[in-house]
Design a protein around this motif. Structure first.
Motif, PDB file in Angstrom:
ATOM      1  N   GLU A   1      -6.233   3.655   6.145  1.00  0.00           N
ATOM      2  CA  GLU A   1      -5.448   4.551   5.293  1.00  0.00           C
ATOM      3  C   GLU A   1      -6.354   5.441   4.451  1.00  0.00           C
ATOM      4  O   GLU A   1      -6.114   6.649   4.318  1.00  0.00           O
ATOM      5  CB  GLU A   1      -4.519   3.739   4.402  1.00  0.00           C
TER       6      GLU A   1
ATOM      7  N   SER B   1       0.532   3.884   6.259  1.00  0.00           N
ATOM      8  CA  SER B   1       0.706   2.575   5.613  1.00  0.00           C
ATOM      9  C   SER B   1       2.038   1.922   5.972  1.00  0.00           C
ATOM     10  O   SER B   1       2.182   0.702   5.860  1.00  0.00           O
ATOM     11  CB  SER B   1       0.585   2.707   4.092  1.00  0.00           C
TER      12      SER B   1
ATOM     13  N   SER C   1       0.935   0.352   9.389  1.00  0.00           N
ATOM     14  CA  SER C   1      -0.314  -0.387   9.464  1.00  0.00           C
ATOM     15  C   SER C   1      -0.572  -1.064   8.124  1.00  0.00           C
ATOM     16  O   SER C   1      -0.136  -0.578   7.080  1.00  0.00           O
ATOM     17  CB  SER C   1      -1.466   0.565   9.791  1.00  0.00           C
ATOM     18  N   ASP C   2      -1.299  -2.147   8.152  1.00  0.00           N
ATOM     19  CA  ASP C   2      -1.633  -2.840   6.912  1.00  0.00           C
ATOM     20  C   ASP C   2      -3.145  -2.809   6.684  1.00  0.00           C
ATOM     21  O   ASP C   2      -3.702  -3.677   6.047  1.00  0.00           O
ATOM     22  CB  ASP C   2      -1.130  -4.299   6.988  1.00  0.00           C
ATOM     23  N   ASN C   3      -3.791  -1.766   7.220  1.00  0.00           N
ATOM     24  CA  ASN C   3      -5.237  -1.641   7.138  1.00  0.00           C
ATOM     25  C   ASN C   3      -5.595  -0.579   6.086  1.00  0.00           C
ATOM     26  O   ASN C   3      -5.523   0.630   6.352  1.00  0.00           O
ATOM     27  CB  ASN C   3      -5.791  -1.265   8.518  1.00  0.00           C
TER      28      ASN C   3
ATOM     29  N   ASP D   1       0.821  -1.205   0.000  1.00  0.00           N
ATOM     30  CA  ASP D   1       0.000   0.000   0.000  1.00  0.00           C
ATOM     31  C   ASP D   1       0.856   1.256   0.000  1.00  0.00           C
ATOM     32  O   ASP D   1       0.466   2.277  -0.574  1.00  0.00           O
ATOM     33  CB  ASP D   1      -0.918   0.024   1.224  1.00  0.00           C
ATOM     34  N   SER D   2       2.010   1.167   0.628  1.00  0.00           N
ATOM     35  CA  SER D   2       2.898   2.327   0.712  1.00  0.00           C
ATOM     36  C   SER D   2       3.300   2.818  -0.668  1.00  0.00           C
ATOM     37  O   SER D   2       3.366   4.028  -0.906  1.00  0.00           O
ATOM     38  CB  SER D   2       4.151   1.979   1.518  1.00  0.00           C
TER      39      SER D   2
END
Length: 146
Positions: free
Chosen positions: A48, A39, A42-44, A2-3
């Motif tokens: 984000e 991101s 967190s991996d949510n 996501d980053s």
């Protein structure tokens, strides 16, 4: 992963801002930057996206008026915008019903119409330009002592 998407979004939004210079996407670039940092920790994706939306609109709402005031204060009016509020002299009686009227303004003759349809403004009177509509000046008779 996501980053990377948030980083790409940030770069695209910054490029749009650089090319347009209209303070259009900088607020969303700020939201993308904060979402990028979220991101990293967190991996949510839902979190984000929510952070992106909230930060973008908070920046837009609170900082845009300030930015517009300081970055747009040297905006030069275009030719027709600068005519609004000017005064001119009636060369031909202005009568909307008969579709007549000419005003001399800044050394140029302009077709003119009265701001109020029922108004008839006689030749030689001083008029105030209320707005410009196409190539016609929309005017009203200037009142003495105003």
């Amino acid at each position: 992963m996501d980053s990377i998407y948030w980083l790409v979004a940030l770069i695209i939004l910054l490029l749009i801002e650089i090319f347009t210079l209209g303070l259009a996407s900088i607020w969303f670039a700020g939201g993308a930057l904060v979402a990028f940092f979220i991101s990293l920790f967190s991996d949510n994706i839902i979190l984000e996206i929510v952070v992106f939306i909230i930060v973008s609109f908070v920046l837009l709402y609170f900082t845009r008026p300030i930015a517009v005031k300081y970055f747009n204060n040297k905006r030069v009016k275009t030719n027709y915008e600068s005519l609004e509020g000017s005064t001119g002299k009636v060369l031909e009686t202005i009568d909307n019903f008969n579709e007549t009227g000419v005003v001399m303004l800044n050394g140029l003759e302009w077709t003119a119409r009265a701001y109020e349809d029922s108004a008839v403004i006689k030749e030689g009177k001083k008029v105030l330009v209320k707005k410009v509509s196409g190539v016609k000046l929309i005017v009203e008779e200037e009142r003495e002592g105003v």
